[in-house]
Write a protein that holds these residues in place. Sequence first.
Motif, PDB file in Angstrom:
ATOM      1  N   GLN A   1       5.025   4.472   6.465  1.00 48.59           N
ATOM      2  CA  GLN A   1       5.968   3.503   6.388  1.00 48.59           C
ATOM      3  C   GLN A   1       7.180   3.666   7.219  1.00 48.59           C
ATOM      4  O   GLN A   1       7.833   2.679   7.659  1.00 48.59           O
ATOM      5  CB  GLN A   1       6.762   3.990   4.906  1.00 48.59           C
ATOM      6  N   GLY A   2       7.516   5.100   7.824  1.00 52.46           N
ATOM      7  CA  GLY A   2       8.840   5.272   8.333  1.00 52.46           C
ATOM      8  C   GLY A   2       8.695   4.648   9.818  1.00 52.46           C
ATOM      9  O   GLY A   2       9.599   4.325  10.837  1.00 52.46           O
ATOM     10  N   VAL A   3       7.574   4.852  10.340  1.00 57.24           N
ATOM     11  CA  VAL A   3       7.277   4.565  11.970  1.00 57.24           C
ATOM     12  C   VAL A   3       6.433   3.525  12.131  1.00 57.24           C
ATOM     13  O   VAL A   3       6.648   2.342  12.825  1.00 57.24           O
ATOM     14  CB  VAL A   3       6.854   5.929  12.814  1.00 57.24           C
ATOM     15  N   VAL A   4       5.050   3.612  11.424  1.00 59.09           N
ATOM     16  CA  VAL A   4       4.026   2.606  11.800  1.00 59.09           C
ATOM     17  C   VAL A   4       4.276   1.125  11.053  1.00 59.09           C
ATOM     18  O   VAL A   4       4.611   0.083  11.675  1.00 59.09           O
ATOM     19  CB  VAL A   4       2.747   2.933  11.407  1.00 59.09           C
ATOM     20  N   HIS A   5       4.705   1.207   9.897  1.00 58.50           N
ATOM     21  CA  HIS A   5       5.029   0.030   9.276  1.00 58.50           C
ATOM     22  C   HIS A   5       6.403  -0.533   9.697  1.00 58.50           C
ATOM     23  O   HIS A   5       6.670  -1.815  10.016  1.00 58.50           O
ATOM     24  CB  HIS A   5       5.249   0.335   7.655  1.00 58.50           C
ATOM     25  N   ALA A   6       7.340   0.331   9.973  1.00 52.29           N
ATOM     26  CA  ALA A   6       8.749  -0.354  10.260  1.00 52.29           C
ATOM     27  C   ALA A   6       8.748  -0.999  11.605  1.00 52.29           C
ATOM     28  O   ALA A   6       9.315  -2.151  12.010  1.00 52.29           O
ATOM     29  CB  ALA A   6       9.557   1.014  10.777  1.00 52.29           C
TER      30      ALA A   6
ATOM     31  N   VAL B   1       3.117  13.992   2.548  1.00 50.99           N
ATOM     32  CA  VAL B   1       4.579  13.469   3.248  1.00 50.99           C
ATOM     33  C   VAL B   1       4.210  12.865   4.607  1.00 50.99           C
ATOM     34  O   VAL B   1       4.905  11.789   4.747  1.00 50.99           O
ATOM     35  CB  VAL B   1       5.237  14.819   3.402  1.00 50.99           C
ATOM     36  N   LEU B   2       3.290  13.394   5.442  1.00 51.91           N
ATOM     37  CA  LEU B   2       2.980  12.897   6.783  1.00 51.91           C
ATOM     38  C   LEU B   2       2.541  11.322   6.597  1.00 51.91           C
ATOM     39  O   LEU B   2       2.905  10.643   7.280  1.00 51.91           O
ATOM     40  CB  LEU B   2       2.034  13.826   7.357  1.00 51.91           C
ATOM     41  N   ALA B   3       1.591  11.498   5.495  1.00 51.13           N
ATOM     42  CA  ALA B   3       0.815  10.071   5.522  1.00 51.13           C
ATOM     43  C   ALA B   3       1.928   9.175   5.008  1.00 51.13           C
ATOM     44  O   ALA B   3       1.625   7.920   5.738  1.00 51.13           O
ATOM     45  CB  ALA B   3      -0.109  10.164   4.351  1.00 51.13           C
ATOM     46  N   VAL B   4       3.048   9.189   4.163  1.00 46.78           N
ATOM     47  CA  VAL B   4       3.816   8.098   3.860  1.00 46.78           C
ATOM     48  C   VAL B   4       4.985   7.912   4.622  1.00 46.78           C
ATOM     49  O   VAL B   4       5.383   6.910   4.914  1.00 46.78           O
ATOM     50  CB  VAL B   4       4.302   8.324   2.364  1.00 46.78           C
TER      51      VAL B   4
ATOM     52  N   ALA C   1       8.476  12.186  -1.779  1.00 46.41           N
ATOM     53  CA  ALA C   1       7.753  11.840  -0.490  1.00 46.41           C
ATOM     54  C   ALA C   1       8.182  10.358   0.010  1.00 46.41           C
ATOM     55  O   ALA C   1       8.387   9.914   1.072  1.00 46.41           O
ATOM     56  CB  ALA C   1       6.157  11.994  -0.515  1.00 46.41           C
ATOM     57  N   LEU C   2       7.971   9.533  -0.972  1.00 46.95           N
ATOM     58  CA  LEU C   2       8.286   8.121  -1.002  1.00 46.95           C
ATOM     59  C   LEU C   2       9.740   8.023  -0.584  1.00 46.95           C
ATOM     60  O   LEU C   2      10.089   7.210   0.374  1.00 46.95           O
ATOM     61  CB  LEU C   2       8.159   7.352  -2.418  1.00 46.95           C
ATOM     62  N   THR C   3      10.650   8.786  -1.066  1.00 47.19           N
ATOM     63  CA  THR C   3      12.258   8.880  -0.654  1.00 47.19           C
ATOM     64  C   THR C   3      12.262   8.794   0.829  1.00 47.19           C
ATOM     65  O   THR C   3      12.975   8.289   1.629  1.00 47.19           O
ATOM     66  CB  THR C   3      12.824   9.579  -1.889  1.00 47.19           C
TER      67      THR C   3
ATOM     68  N   THR D   1       0.735  -1.279  -0.019  1.00 51.69           N
ATOM     69  CA  THR D   1      -0.072  -0.011  -0.152  1.00 51.69           C
ATOM     70  C   THR D   1       0.874   1.219  -0.052  1.00 51.69           C
ATOM     71  O   THR D   1       0.675   2.177  -0.643  1.00 51.69           O
ATOM     72  CB  THR D   1      -0.925   0.073   1.361  1.00 51.69           C
ATOM     73  N   LEU D   2       1.717   1.409   1.030  1.00 51.30           N
ATOM     74  CA  LEU D   2       2.496   2.627   1.035  1.00 51.30           C
ATOM     75  C   LEU D   2       3.743   2.695   0.136  1.00 51.30           C
ATOM     76  O   LEU D   2       3.946   4.016  -0.179  1.00 51.30           O
ATOM     77  CB  LEU D   2       3.147   2.576   2.616  1.00 51.30           C
ATOM     78  N   THR D   3       4.152   1.896  -0.613  1.00 53.19           N
ATOM     79  CA  THR D   3       5.357   1.787  -1.526  1.00 53.19           C
ATOM     80  C   THR D   3       4.773   1.819  -2.989  1.00 53.19           C
ATOM     81  O   THR D   3       5.433   2.125  -3.642  1.00 53.19           O
ATOM     82  CB  THR D   3       6.599   1.007  -1.223  1.00 53.19           C
ATOM     83  N   VAL D   4       3.571   1.367  -3.229  1.00 51.86           N
ATOM     84  CA  VAL D   4       3.347   1.245  -4.507  1.00 51.86           C
ATOM     85  C   VAL D   4       1.821   1.947  -4.858  1.00 51.86           C
ATOM     86  O   VAL D   4       1.774   2.730  -5.590  1.00 51.86           O
ATOM     87  CB  VAL D   4       3.131  -0.196  -4.902  1.00 51.86           C
ATOM     88  N   PHE D   5       0.654   1.434  -3.983  1.00 51.48           N
ATOM     89  CA  PHE D   5      -0.496   1.913  -4.288  1.00 51.48           C
ATOM     90  C   PHE D   5      -0.809   3.276  -4.096  1.00 51.48           C
ATOM     91  O   PHE D   5      -1.266   4.150  -4.875  1.00 51.48           O
ATOM     92  CB  PHE D   5      -1.504   0.957  -3.496  1.00 51.48           C
ATOM     93  N   VAL D   6      -0.270   3.547  -2.978  1.00 53.33           N
ATOM     94  CA  VAL D   6      -0.441   5.118  -2.522  1.00 53.33           C
ATOM     95  C   VAL D   6       0.370   5.896  -3.707  1.00 53.33           C
ATOM     96  O   VAL D   6      -0.030   7.070  -3.839  1.00 53.33           O
ATOM     97  CB  VAL D   6       0.205   5.300  -1.193  1.00 53.33           C
ATOM     98  N   ILE D   7       1.324   5.839  -3.954  1.00 52.90           N
ATOM     99  CA  ILE D   7       2.281   6.484  -5.014  1.00 52.90           C
ATOM    100  C   ILE D   7       1.235   6.463  -6.455  1.00 52.90           C
ATOM    101  O   ILE D   7       1.057   7.687  -6.740  1.00 52.90           O
ATOM    102  CB  ILE D   7       3.265   5.674  -5.356  1.00 52.90           C
TER     103      ILE D   7
END
Length: 435
Positions: free
Chosen positions: A339-344, A332-335, A277-279, A255-261
């Motif tokens: 990805q950086g906190v919740v998913h990690a 930016v906040l969403a991704v 934002a993904l970076t 979701t966070l690295t493909v679909f959301v983009i």
Amino acid sequence: MTAPRSSPTQLRRAVASSYLGSVIEYYDFLLYATASAVVFNQVFFSDLDPVVGTVASFGTLATGYLARPLGGALFGHYGDRIGRKRMLILTMGLMGVASVLIGVLPTYDQIGALAPILLVLLRIAQGVAVGGEWGGAVLMSAEHATSRRGLWASFTNAGAPSGMVLSTLVLALAAQISGEEGFLAWGWRIPFLLSAVLLAVGLFVRAKVDETPVFAAAATAARSRPPLLEVLTRHPRTLLLSIGVGFGAFVGQGTLTVFVISYAVQAGFPRPVVLNALTASSVVAVAGIVGFSALSDRLGRRPVVLGGAIALAVWAFLIFPLIDSGSTALLVLAVVVGQGVVHASMYGPLAALYSELFPTRSRYTGASLGYQVAGTGAGLAPVVFASVMAGSGSTAAVAAIIAACCLVSVGCILALKETSRADLTTDAEADAPLP
């Protein structure tokens, strides 16, 4: 059975090799994911309606994830039989060659339907390669570690967002250099062709790494049944639970690295803004994965993964409203938080967790199968979500699906015993009763 202990120097080399190898593998694998979201629908499915083309593009992305369990079983078998190191050299070579060939692949306008067919075949080769890579790379670190296994094993998982950063930066640079028309014509090929350079570097580093002492000691014992049969007959419950634990994390990753983009681009955000934002989110994810994995050495794998799964289920309902606001800051906040906190927090400790679930002589196979079957969630999620959006246009339905997958992971992590104190040099039954 007591295995020889690895020296600190050997541990550092193993961790560095696993991390670098993972960066290279996921650079290639996730480069395809990013390209499928921003360019492949126009290059290889140009005869289709844009929405249908996006679904078809994500479909080829999914084939790579579906091939990963095959790679896990194939390389896992030989990795458990003849060693982790040899398989890791083979997986890296397969991935590099497949990626370079994608870079020279003719488009639909040039050779017609043969183009997407060849694209799918090369994507399958990528999936087989990464399916065999992850398990071996994790075990190279985990089996060399004598303490803080969560921290050291996490560098393999940190290689995924690191590879994403590298692939996204190179893809964005190629887009800037070539311009809009040039990017669709030839610019997208540059990052794939650069895989040849990364392959040469990676093979050089990996060739210097010794086999793990845990496997070397186990290899002297009498051979048991084939590793796959061992996993399926002696540890079926553990295998099923390991699949469920990782499934929610992979759905979140897809979701966070493909679909959301893709969703953000279609919502009107410029492609460079979305890629930036993904970076940023991937950079934060590297620190998040290592940090939460180190925390799991102190608190245990179960509480950290459990907290991450619950947080991801909640965050799923916030992602799309933040993007729909039209604000770059909220995008930016969403991704980044996603990805950086919740998913990690959910994904990071999985490297150590999977390596701790199975005995040495079937560990490569068991860990690879559990992780890679769960990984199909990342490949299927964009396809399912794109289809849901094409049919109903409801982001709430997408969020509900993500949350449901996370709840499956919650149930499975609660059913597993705590593994952070497991001794990898013993072949204790992984399906032991819960404490």
